[in-house]
Write a protein that holds these residues in place. Structure first.
Motif, mmCIF file in Angstrom:
data_model
loop_
_atom_site.group_PDB
_atom_site.id
_atom_site.type_symbol
_atom_site.label_atom_id
_atom_site.label_comp_id
_atom_site.label_asym_id
_atom_site.label_seq_id
_atom_site.Cartn_x
_atom_site.Cartn_y
_atom_site.Cartn_z
ATOM 1 N N LEU A 160 0.835 -1.204 0.000
ATOM 2 C CA LEU A 160 0.000 0.000 0.000
ATOM 3 C C LEU A 160 0.872 1.257 0.000
ATOM 4 C CD1 LEU A 160 -2.935 0.933 0.052
ATOM 5 C CD2 LEU A 160 -2.820 0.952 2.550
ATOM 6 N N VAL A 161 2.007 1.219 0.704
ATOM 7 C CA VAL A 161 2.940 2.340 0.661
ATOM 8 C C VAL A 161 3.444 2.545 -0.766
ATOM 9 C CG1 VAL A 161 5.187 3.178 1.451
ATOM 10 C CG2 VAL A 161 3.635 2.076 3.061
ATOM 11 N N TYR A 162 3.804 1.456 -1.421
ATOM 12 C CA TYR A 162 4.284 1.524 -2.806
ATOM 13 C C TYR A 162 3.206 2.080 -3.729
ATOM 14 C CZ TYR A 162 5.682 -0.248 -7.407
ATOM 15 O OH TYR A 162 5.983 -0.361 -8.741
ATOM 16 N N THR A 163 1.989 1.605 -3.556
ATOM 17 C CA THR A 163 0.895 2.050 -4.425
ATOM 18 C C THR A 163 0.596 3.534 -4.227
ATOM 19 O OG1 THR A 163 -0.069 -0.173 -4.383
ATOM 20 C CG2 THR A 163 -1.502 1.637 -5.061
ATOM 21 N N LYS A 164 0.509 3.960 -2.978
ATOM 22 C CA LYS A 164 0.183 5.358 -2.705
ATOM 23 C C LYS A 164 1.300 6.304 -3.148
ATOM 24 C CE LYS A 164 -3.140 4.975 1.107
ATOM 25 N NZ LYS A 164 -4.157 5.816 0.408
ATOM 26 N N ALA A 165 2.537 5.917 -2.944
ATOM 27 C CA ALA A 165 3.646 6.820 -3.239
ATOM 28 C C ALA A 165 3.945 6.899 -4.728
ATOM 29 C CB ALA A 165 4.887 6.381 -2.473
ATOM 30 N N LEU A 166 4.020 5.753 -5.419
ATOM 31 C CA LEU A 166 4.483 5.739 -6.806
ATOM 32 C C LEU A 166 3.356 5.732 -7.828
ATOM 33 C CD1 LEU A 166 7.514 3.283 -6.536
ATOM 34 C CD2 LEU A 166 7.474 5.764 -6.352
ATOM 35 N N LEU A 167 2.244 5.109 -7.493
ATOM 36 C CA LEU A 167 1.159 5.020 -8.465
ATOM 37 C C LEU A 167 0.128 6.124 -8.284
ATOM 38 C CD1 LEU A 167 0.606 1.141 -8.529
ATOM 39 C CD2 LEU A 167 2.132 2.549 -9.939
ATOM 40 N N ASP A 168 -0.230 6.432 -7.046
ATOM 41 C CA ASP A 168 -1.248 7.451 -6.787
ATOM 42 C C ASP A 168 -0.652 8.831 -6.533
ATOM 43 O OD1 ASP A 168 -3.010 5.348 -6.997
ATOM 44 O OD2 ASP A 168 -3.218 5.078 -4.823
ATOM 45 N N GLY A 169 0.619 8.921 -6.224
ATOM 46 C CA GLY A 169 1.230 10.204 -5.905
ATOM 47 C C GLY A 169 0.788 10.784 -4.584
ATOM 48 N N ASP A 170 0.238 9.965 -3.705
ATOM 49 C CA ASP A 170 -0.215 10.416 -2.388
ATOM 50 C C ASP A 170 0.901 10.163 -1.381
ATOM 51 O OD1 ASP A 170 -1.592 11.158 -0.146
ATOM 52 O OD2 ASP A 170 -3.020 9.482 -0.164
ATOM 53 N N TYR A 171 1.860 11.082 -1.318
ATOM 54 C CA TYR A 171 3.021 10.886 -0.463
ATOM 55 C C TYR A 171 2.651 10.978 1.012
ATOM 56 C CZ TYR A 171 5.580 11.454 -4.811
ATOM 57 O OH TYR A 171 6.047 11.294 -6.087
ATOM 58 N N THR A 172 1.726 11.842 1.345
ATOM 59 C CA THR A 172 1.315 11.951 2.748
ATOM 60 C C THR A 172 0.637 10.674 3.212
ATOM 61 O OG1 THR A 172 1.042 14.337 2.521
ATOM 62 C CG2 THR A 172 -0.054 13.276 4.378
ATOM 63 N N GLY A 173 -0.266 10.142 2.397
ATOM 64 C CA GLY A 173 -0.912 8.880 2.753
ATOM 65 C C GLY A 173 0.083 7.746 2.840
ATOM 66 N N ALA A 174 1.080 7.720 1.936
ATOM 67 C CA ALA A 174 2.109 6.684 1.996
ATOM 68 C C ALA A 174 2.908 6.787 3.291
ATOM 69 C CB ALA A 174 3.027 6.802 0.787
ATOM 70 N N CYS A 175 3.204 8.009 3.725
ATOM 71 C CA CYS A 175 3.933 8.194 4.984
ATOM 72 C C CYS A 175 3.098 7.747 6.177
ATOM 73 C CB CYS A 175 4.348 9.650 5.144
ATOM 74 S SG CYS A 175 5.642 10.181 3.997
ATOM 75 N N VAL A 176 1.801 7.974 6.138
ATOM 76 C CA VAL A 176 0.926 7.524 7.222
ATOM 77 C C VAL A 176 0.963 6.004 7.335
ATOM 78 C CG1 VAL A 176 -1.464 7.374 7.998
ATOM 79 C CG2 VAL A 176 -0.578 9.538 7.124
ATOM 80 N N VAL A 177 0.822 5.328 6.205
ATOM 81 C CA VAL A 177 0.858 3.855 6.222
ATOM 82 C C VAL A 177 2.218 3.359 6.674
ATOM 83 C CG1 VAL A 177 0.558 1.781 4.831
ATOM 84 C CG2 VAL A 177 -0.878 3.774 4.401
ATOM 85 N N ALA A 178 3.290 4.029 6.244
ATOM 86 C CA ALA A 178 4.630 3.628 6.658
ATOM 87 C C ALA A 178 4.822 3.784 8.162
ATOM 88 C CB ALA A 178 5.672 4.452 5.901
ATOM 89 N N VAL A 179 4.320 4.876 8.724
ATOM 90 C CA VAL A 179 4.430 5.086 10.169
ATOM 91 C C VAL A 179 3.667 4.000 10.929
ATOM 92 C CG1 VAL A 179 3.793 6.631 12.062
ATOM 93 C CG2 VAL A 179 4.877 7.551 10.010
#
Length: 317
Positions: free
Chosen positions: A262-281
């Motif tokens: 989900l981090v990969y999908t949000k960061a690279l495919l959706d461009g949602d870096y904030t959401g990717a950081c939330v999932v990573a945390v």
């Protein structure tokens, strides 16, 4: 009788040791300063390589796209069904891989350590080499064996003349679980084999002479010695399973989305870096919490193997 220079009767007078020089405050302070200077390079490297990127991820997770800093990104991500599904998949796959690796690793370690057979030492050395393999290599090997166009399905179609083979499970959660159990089992076997090498063979022979069956010897003599190593291997597999990315990606299981995916999908495919950081945390917090729980459990149990005294008597009782 010989006399000393002072005229006393007896042996020669022993030289008086020189008084120790008192430590000055300046010398102690200089040594402390030197030790502090030696610790600065590793602390700086740790901060630059690990702490600074981690702080950036945490800071970005509290930064909405419209500016400012708040917990709104966490509220938005937690409300998404994709996040809840990814969290459930991550926990279930990690738990299943841990149980499977513990059972398989324990069985294989018992055979390698206590059942003499040709090639046993070579197989034990291969376990160390297997730990260096990347996870995607194991996944590719399973795809060659059990994939849709793998060897097993190819043999089936050649024999029966069918258009498709019967095996098509690697793209499902069961395929991901099989790949993770295969890859993580050596991480359990390595500490277990080290623990089994310390077991006193005299206890095993004494227990067998008292009439204990093999399973009773394993349960009462061998397992108490290996419980700390078994717990350590299981905790390692659980943490690694929570953060596994390559196996899920290379199996091509589109319906199996974990937190790293989900981090990969949000960061690279959706461009949602904030959401990717939330999932990573969340993923990091989950891993740290499990590790802290493991350390607490090990500290309460002593973190050491059971006492060897009396093992043979308990097995033969």
């Amino acid at each position: 009788m010989p006399r000393t220079e002072t005229g006393a009767v007896g042996t020669a007078a022993e030289p008086t040791p020189a008084p120790a020089r008192p430590r000055t405050r300046s010398g102690t302070r200089s040594r402390r300063t030197g030790a502090a200077l030696w610790t600065l390079p590793p602390i700086a490297a740790l901060g630059l390589v690990f702490l600074y990127p981690l702080a950036l991820v945490v800071w970005q997770s509290f930064t909405p796209e419209d500016g400012g800093h708040s917990t709104a990104p966490y509220t938005a991500v937690f409300a998404q069904a994709s996040f809840r599904a990814a969290l459930t998949n991550t926990v279930l796959l990690a738990a299943g891989a841990t149980v499977g690796a513990l059972l398989l690793g324990l069985a294989l370690s018992l055979v390698i350590a206590f059942v003499p057979f040709p090639g046993g030492k070579v197989l034990s050395r291969f376990i160390d080499l297997f730990l260096a393999f990347p996870s995607f290599l194991i996944t590719l090997a399973l795809l060659f064996l059990y994939g849709s166009v793998g060897m097993a399905n190819g043999l089936w179609t050649d024999v029966t003349g069918a258009a498709h083979g019967p095996l098509d499970f690697l793209h499902t959660p069961w395929g991901v679980l099989l790949a993770e159990v295969t890859y993580f089992t050596p991480f359990v076997m390595r500490p277990l084999l080290a623990a089994f090498s310390q077991v006193d063979t005299g206890q095993l022979e004494a227990a067998a002479s008292l009439g204990a069956r093999p399973w009773r010897i394993v349960r009462t003599v061998i397992l108490p010695e290996a419980l700390p190593s078994l717990a350590a291997g299981g905790a390692l597999v659980l943490v690694l399973g929570l953060n596994e990315f390559g196996i899920v990606l290379f199996t091509g299981a589109k319906d199996v989305v974990t937190l790293p995916m989900l981090v990969y999908t949000k960061a690279l495919l959706d461009g949602d870096y904030t959401g990717a950081c939330v999932v990573a945390v969340v993923n990091i917090a989950l891993s740290v919490a499990l590790y802290a729980l493991y350390r607490t459990a090990m500290s309460r149990t002593g973190g050491s193997p059971a006492r060897r005294t009396g093992g043979a008597d308990r097995a033969g009782a």
